[in-house]
Design a protein around this motif. Structure first.
Motif, short mmCIF file in Angstrom:
data_model
loop_
_atom_site.label_atom_id
_atom_site.label_comp_id
_atom_site.label_asym_id
_atom_site.label_seq_id
_atom_site.Cartn_x
_atom_site.Cartn_y
_atom_site.Cartn_z
N VAL A 272 0.86 -1.19 0.00
CA VAL A 272 0.00 0.00 0.00
C VAL A 272 0.89 1.23 0.00
O VAL A 272 1.83 1.34 0.79
CB VAL A 272 -0.91 0.02 1.26
N ARG A 273 0.62 2.12 -0.94
CA ARG A 273 1.36 3.39 -0.93
C ARG A 273 0.37 4.54 -1.04
O ARG A 273 -0.50 4.51 -1.91
CB ARG A 273 2.37 3.42 -2.08
N ASN A 274 0.48 5.48 -0.14
CA ASN A 274 -0.41 6.65 -0.11
C ASN A 274 -1.90 6.25 -0.17
O ASN A 274 -2.67 6.77 -0.95
CB ASN A 274 -0.11 7.60 -1.28
N GLY A 275 -2.24 5.26 0.65
CA GLY A 275 -3.64 4.85 0.72
C GLY A 275 -4.13 4.11 -0.50
O GLY A 275 -5.34 3.99 -0.71
N LYS A 310 -3.50 -0.57 11.13
CA LYS A 310 -3.31 0.84 11.48
C LYS A 310 -3.69 1.76 10.31
O LYS A 310 -3.99 2.93 10.49
CB LYS A 310 -1.85 1.10 11.88
N ASP A 311 -3.67 1.19 9.10
CA ASP A 311 -4.05 2.00 7.93
C ASP A 311 -5.56 2.06 7.74
O ASP A 311 -6.03 2.63 6.76
CB ASP A 311 -3.44 1.39 6.65
N LEU A 312 -6.31 1.41 8.65
CA LEU A 312 -7.75 1.30 8.46
C LEU A 312 -8.50 2.08 9.53
O LEU A 312 -7.99 2.26 10.63
CB LEU A 312 -8.17 -0.17 8.52
N PRO A 313 -9.73 2.52 9.22
CA PRO A 313 -10.52 3.22 10.24
C PRO A 313 -10.78 2.31 11.44
O PRO A 313 -10.95 1.10 11.27
CB PRO A 313 -11.84 3.53 9.53
N GLU A 314 -10.83 2.91 12.61
CA GLU A 314 -10.99 2.16 13.85
C GLU A 314 -12.29 1.35 13.84
O GLU A 314 -12.33 0.21 14.29
CB GLU A 314 -10.99 3.13 15.02
N ALA A 315 -13.36 1.96 13.31
CA ALA A 315 -14.67 1.29 13.32
C ALA A 315 -14.62 -0.01 12.53
O ALA A 315 -15.23 -1.01 12.90
CB ALA A 315 -15.74 2.21 12.75
N ILE A 493 -8.92 1.10 1.53
CA ILE A 493 -7.70 1.28 0.74
C ILE A 493 -8.06 1.26 -0.74
O ILE A 493 -8.65 0.29 -1.23
CB ILE A 493 -6.67 0.17 1.09
N HIS A 494 -7.70 2.29 -1.40
CA HIS A 494 -8.01 2.43 -2.82
C HIS A 494 -7.46 1.26 -3.62
O HIS A 494 -6.30 0.90 -3.47
CB HIS A 494 -7.37 3.73 -3.32
N GLY A 495 -8.27 0.65 -4.45
CA GLY A 495 -7.77 -0.44 -5.29
C GLY A 495 -7.67 -1.77 -4.58
O GLY A 495 -7.25 -2.76 -5.17
N TYR A 496 -8.06 -1.82 -3.29
CA TYR A 496 -8.02 -3.07 -2.54
C TYR A 496 -9.46 -3.52 -2.32
O TYR A 496 -10.26 -2.77 -1.78
CB TYR A 496 -7.29 -2.86 -1.21
#
Lengths: 526, 529
Positions: A272-275, A310-315, A493-496
């Motif tokens: 993942v790069r820049n989201g 950690k790259d994801l929203p807490e919810a 995550i964009h594209g994921y």
């Protein structure tokens, strides 16, 4: 690193393969990566013992969506489903209860036990057919978010509202009951013969951590009623060559459209790069670039293993933490020197070409559940037994047979944990229970493979060994599957993307999740 | 029969019957309220246990009275008691955890056992309040009509949808997610301290034959919190005026509004002619003519036992016959020479709240297992309260009354067994033993003991299968599915016959809620005619 592929699908289970086939069919350069040496995930055929081939995990097919069979021209790629025509339940008094391919014969058989139930079964069958028809459009629809105000969600909700209204009040109410009741309560309203209720409710507990008296199990009953082969509802089938051959057929279709498949390629993480997803890194250290990464793994692996939470929203992370897996079933695969002889139906009759259900009473099933509730495997488990070699002789050496025993309950969280000793004790409990109904079984066993939920997790990667990638409970269905706000195959995550059975509609060799995910991906790119 | 002396006969003088009758009287209808017992109040009525000792055995939770009803009928004396003694759970003999409604104070109490749980408590109680708050909205209007087609019928649905959205995105999803959830999962998601989880979870199985692991118990928990003040996890605060304050107020209102009340009048059947109700016939043979009948008895008794089946369609009867009641609660009341002493109890005031004796979800689930197989739990879930701490006049000076509820004691027993004296005594024995374990010397203070099995509740209170709910609170038996699918709005296929008991929307514990909505429906239909 340049993007060598348009799309990478992580996990070569049937949903991943379906997604890959649809993406490739739309012209996307697609790669499927599978950790194991075989494609198929939990739908694999393996020669576990020399000469004996097993559908190791998933063993029957009925839910595979007809549109997928059509779109991917699966029969041309080798799909060949053989009907599994009967279900026989041995009873404790030495008698049996059977349902056969011929409805008249089934009716006569039911009449033998309860003429009232024989009548009720006709009406019941018709209602379940309508219910399955009512749910069918929902299986093929991206779940709209009821809390959203976006035009597409509102349109989806409106469409859903109209669909329910078109059912008419009577069927709508019946559907409401199926969604909320226990299978035992639901069947109590219809039938009186206990073994009939038990055998029917057994399909309401498969793969879940629920007993037949737990509300929510009626839905799983319906889920299994939705099976459809060539348009015929409630038709269960067995695939020639085992369930692995279904995965093979889908993989061939995908390859025919240009997709590549690689086995023995374990994905370590999604890059993942820049989201934005940029590719994957394999356990070997190799990195492969792609503008789209699709995970066919379950939500826990998709959101907490392949990417950094950690790259994801807490919810979302919290939702995944609350998402219930709770594997509850095991599998015992037996290589047999000959045919089992059931006391209730001696000899090699037609019943051996169908399923044998060890579900003599509701109380039997409920007690099996009680054991599991408190962290033990069932002393007397529910079992769904088939002899694939009776339908497809190539599964075993001449004169010999393979027997597939689906067993419930075997809790993932066993008191004291699963050990080799406990696994064998579980296998012994299965064989011993089986011997109550087919006394010659023990003398026939040449080889035995026992798979606990722990083994299922270890081998296939399915978290807690849950065969549906998460329980089919009302609070984990539709726009709540796997997590509210993230039920449309997309991730933050964009594209994921996600395409496993942990997304709507989930569970069984259905392929619907893979198809809907691919269609969403293609729509978003268009 | 000659010309009717009454426009409407209301059956049953519990909270719903009193409210319905009062509303109909207020609208100017000549209303007759008939009650089988000699006293008014239904489930809320006070019973003499022993000379000088009284209690409301089914009044452990006083319930919620929608403010709009109280206002419209000018009910008086409905102040709640100020004591903040909500819930106590016995962690182990000698060790107690008392949870006041004040979330901050409760949090402090929890901290001794689990700092983690203490930190989460305020957010948890806030969430429960919010979710129950939505039910509160739903419970003050007729059940949504899913088969509505006219714009007039759809408008209220849109209004509900708007209120629903006003919950906010996350809470709205949380609401939908919580209803089918089991309390076990709900509490496991939040907390780690077993007794804390068990004390809250017991609300999700209150009078419910399922155990805490069963889906839908999340909804039951919320249902019993409707109208409860913020910080509540179990039930509503008691009335200041006494356990029967609500029904007494409703009875005063009914009389003030011109309702004729007859007690000791037991219904034998409902008279139907040409698909229209014509009146009721009492057990003594007396015929009472009326153009409308509103029954607050449970729907199954009303429609199966009192109406000649020729007037009802077989499918409808089948649906009514399928209503699940499944009473599973026994009640034991004690007349005590002195207050029980629980070692570890900070203040005796806590005994005026609910005291739960079950220390874990597993023991709660095990108690439920017995009922599944038609057995009475040998270690039932017991919770009790001492009402005399709030209302000393319920007992002679210095003496006390203790009301204990025991679950699971199923109405239906295995192999055709019945609730005889031996079984009843065995149940009372295990309840006494459970209390004795937490309160040594309890047994020596008992002056008198009365036990109600589900069968006794059926006989004494007219509750079918001994179920105070008049129909289990399963997700398939609420809203437009209550009492039967498609008949959620208090009318029946028989013209002029209405249902307004707890077995109809919005269900048990909503004082006068079903009765009020039924009366409104009756008035609306008369207006249309």
């Amino acid at each position: 690193m340049s993007a060598r592929y348009d799309a990478i699908v992580v996990g070569g289970g049937h949903n991943g393969l379906v997604a890959a086939a649809y993406l490739a069919r739309a012209g996307r350069k697609t790669l499927v990566l599978e950790r194991r040496p075989v494609l198929g995930g939990a739908a694999v055929t393996e020669e576990v013992f020399p000469g004996f081939k097993f559908s190791v995990f998933s063993y029957v097919v009925s839910l595979l969506r007809p549109e997928i069979i059509r779109d991917l021209e699966l029969p041309r790629h080798g799909l060949q489903i053989l009907p599994l025509e009967s279900t026989v339940t041995p009873l404790d008094n030495g008698d049996y209860l059977a349902s056969w391919a011929d409805p008249d014969e089934t009716r006569r058989e039911l009449c033998r036990h309860s003429p009232r139930d024989a009548d009720a079964a006709v009406v019941f069958g018709r209602l379940m057919h309508h219910m399955a028809m009512a749910v069918k459009p929902i299986l093929g629809m991206v779940p709209p978010d009821p809390a959203s105000l976006s035009p597409s969600d509102l349109a989806g909700l409106l469409k859903l509202g109209r669909h329910f209204r078109s059912l008419g009040p009577e069927r709508f109410h019946a559907l409401h009951k199926l969604m909320t009741m226990s299978s035992a309560d639901y069947l109590d309203e219809w039938f009186e013969f206990d073994p009939l209720k038990a055998t029917k409710s057994a399909s309401g507990i498969i793969g879940t951590f629920l007993g037949p008296r737990s509300p929510g199990s009626a839905y799983v009953l319906l889920h299994h009623y939705m099976g459809e082969i060539d348009g015929a509802f409630r038709a269960w089938g067995f695939h020639k060559g085992g369930t692995g051959a279904i995965s093979e057929a889908i993989a061939r279709a995908a390859r025919a459209h240009g997709a590549e498949t690689r086995t023995g390629a374990a994905v370590e993480r999604v890059l993942v790069r820049n989201g934005r997803a940029t590719g994957v890194a394999l356990a070997s250290g190799e990195e492969i670039g792609a503008s789209i990464v699709v995970s066919g793994l379950d939500p826990r692996l998709t959101f907490t293993r392949l990417v950094d939470p950690k790259d994801l929203p807490e919810a979302l992370v919290d939702g995944v933490r609350r998402y219930k897996f709770r594997g509850s079933s095991g599998k015992v695969n037996l290589a047999l020197a000959g045919l089992p002889d059931f006391t209730c139906l001696p000899g090699a009759g037609p019943h051996l070409r169908g399923a044998v259900s060890i579900s003599p009473s509701l109380e039997y099933l409920e007690r099996a559940y009680d054991d599991a509730k408190y962290g033990e495997f069932s002393r007397h488990p529910y079992m769904d037994i088939v002899l694939p070699s009776m339908i497809d002789p190539e599964m075993a050496p001449p004169g010999k047979h393979v027997m597939s025993v689906f067993v419930q309950y075997a809790p993932y969280h066993l008191n004291g944990g699963w050990t080799p000793t406990r696994r064998e004790a579980f296998g012994d409990a299965v064989v011993k229970t089986l011997a109550r109904y087919a006394p010659n079984i023990e003398s026939l066993i040449l080889h035995r493979q026992v798979l606990t939920p722990d083994d299922i997790e270890r081998i296939t990667g399915l978290s807690e060994g849950n065969i549906f990638q998460g329980e089919l409970a009302l609070q984990q269905l539709f726009f709540l599957r796997p997590v509210p706000e993230w039920a449309k195959y997309r991730t933050p995550i964009h594209g994921y993307w996600q395409c496993g059975a942990g997304t709507h509609p989930g569970g069984g060799i259905m392929g619907a999740s893979g198809r809907l995910a691919a269609l969403q991906i293609l729509r978003s790119a268009a | 029969m000659t010309s009717a002396a009454h426009d409407v006969v209301v059956i049953g003088a519990g909270a719903n019957g009193l409210v319905a009758a009062a509303r109909l009287g207020q609208a100017g209808l000549r209303t007759l309220l008939i009650e089988r017992e000699e006293g008014l109040g239904g489930q809320g009525r006070l019973v003499e246990l022993a000379p000088g000792f009284r209690a409301a055995p089914l009044g452990l939770d006083p319930g919620w009275a929608p403010a709009a009803i109280a206002r419209a009928l000018r009910l008086d004396g409905l102040e709640r008691h100020g004591a903040d003694t909500a819930l106590t759970v016995v962690v182990e003999p000698g060790l107690l955890l008392t949870l006041p409604r004040d979330a901050g104070k409760a949090s402090e109490a929890i901290r001794t056992y689990s700092p983690n749980d203490a930190g989460k408590w305020p957010a948890f109680t806030t969430l429960l309040s919010k979710l129950a708050g939505f039910l509160e909205v739903l419970y003050q209007t007729p059940a949504p009509d899913v088969s509505a087609s006219s714009p007039g019928d759809l408008l209220p649905m849109l209004g509900l949808l708007r209120k629903f959205r006003a919950l906010g995105r996350r809470d709205m999803i949380e609401f939908l997610r919580t209803l089918p959830l089991s309390v076990w999962e709900l509490l496991d998601d939040w907390f780690e301290h077993a007794p804390l989880k068990a004390a809250v979870a017991a609300g999700g199985v209150q009078d419910h034959r399922q155990g805490p692991r069963s889906g839908g118990t999340g909804f039951v928990l919320l249902h019993h919190l409707v109208g409860a003040p913020a910080g509540s996890v179990r039930g509503r605060p008691p009335w200041r005026a006494g356990p029967a304050a609500f029904t007494e107020a409703a009875a005063r209102a009914a009389k003030r509004l011109g309702v004729t009340v007859r007690t000791g009048a037991e219904v034998s059947r409902i008279d139907v002619r040409n698909d229209r109700v014509a009146g009721v016939v009492l057990k003594n043979g007396e015929e009472i003519a009326a153009g409308a009948v509103l029954s607050t008895a449970d729907p199954a008794t009303t429609l199966l036992d009192w109406v000649d089946p020729v007037w009802l369609d077989p499918e409808f009867l089948h649906a009514v016959g399928n209503i699940r009641h499944r009473g599973c609660t026994g009640v034991v009341t004690y007349a005590l020479e002195a207050l029980p002493e629980l070692p570890g109890l900070a203040s005796k005031e806590a005994l005026a709240g609910l005291v739960s004796l079950t220390p874990s979800l597993t023991s709660l689930e095990r108690a439920a297992d017995a009922a599944k197989y038609g057995r009475v739990s040998e270690s039932p879930h017991v919770e009790f309260t001492v009402p005399t701490l709030l209302w000393p006049d319920l007992a002679p000076a210095g003496k006390h009354v203790l009301v204990a509820r025991a679950q699971y004691a199923p109405y239906w027993l295995r192999d055709g067994a019945t609730w005889d004296a031996t079984r009843r005594d065995a149940l009372a024995g295990s309840v006494t033993a459970a209390i004795e374990a937490a309160a040594p010397c309890f047994q020596s203070r008992i002056a008198h003991r009365t036990t109600w099995s589900p069968l006794d509740l059926e006989e004494r209170y007219g509750l079918r299968e001994g179920a105070p709910s008049q129909g289990e609170l399963g997700l398939d038996q609420i809203l437009f599915m209550r009492p039967v699918p498609g008949w959620g709005r208090h009318a029946t296929p028989i013209s002029g016959l209405y249902l307004g008991g707890a077995g109809t929307h919005p269900g048990p514990g909503i004082l006068g809620g079903p009765g009020w909505l039924a009366a409104q429906r009756l008035l609306q239909d008369r207006g249309r005619r």
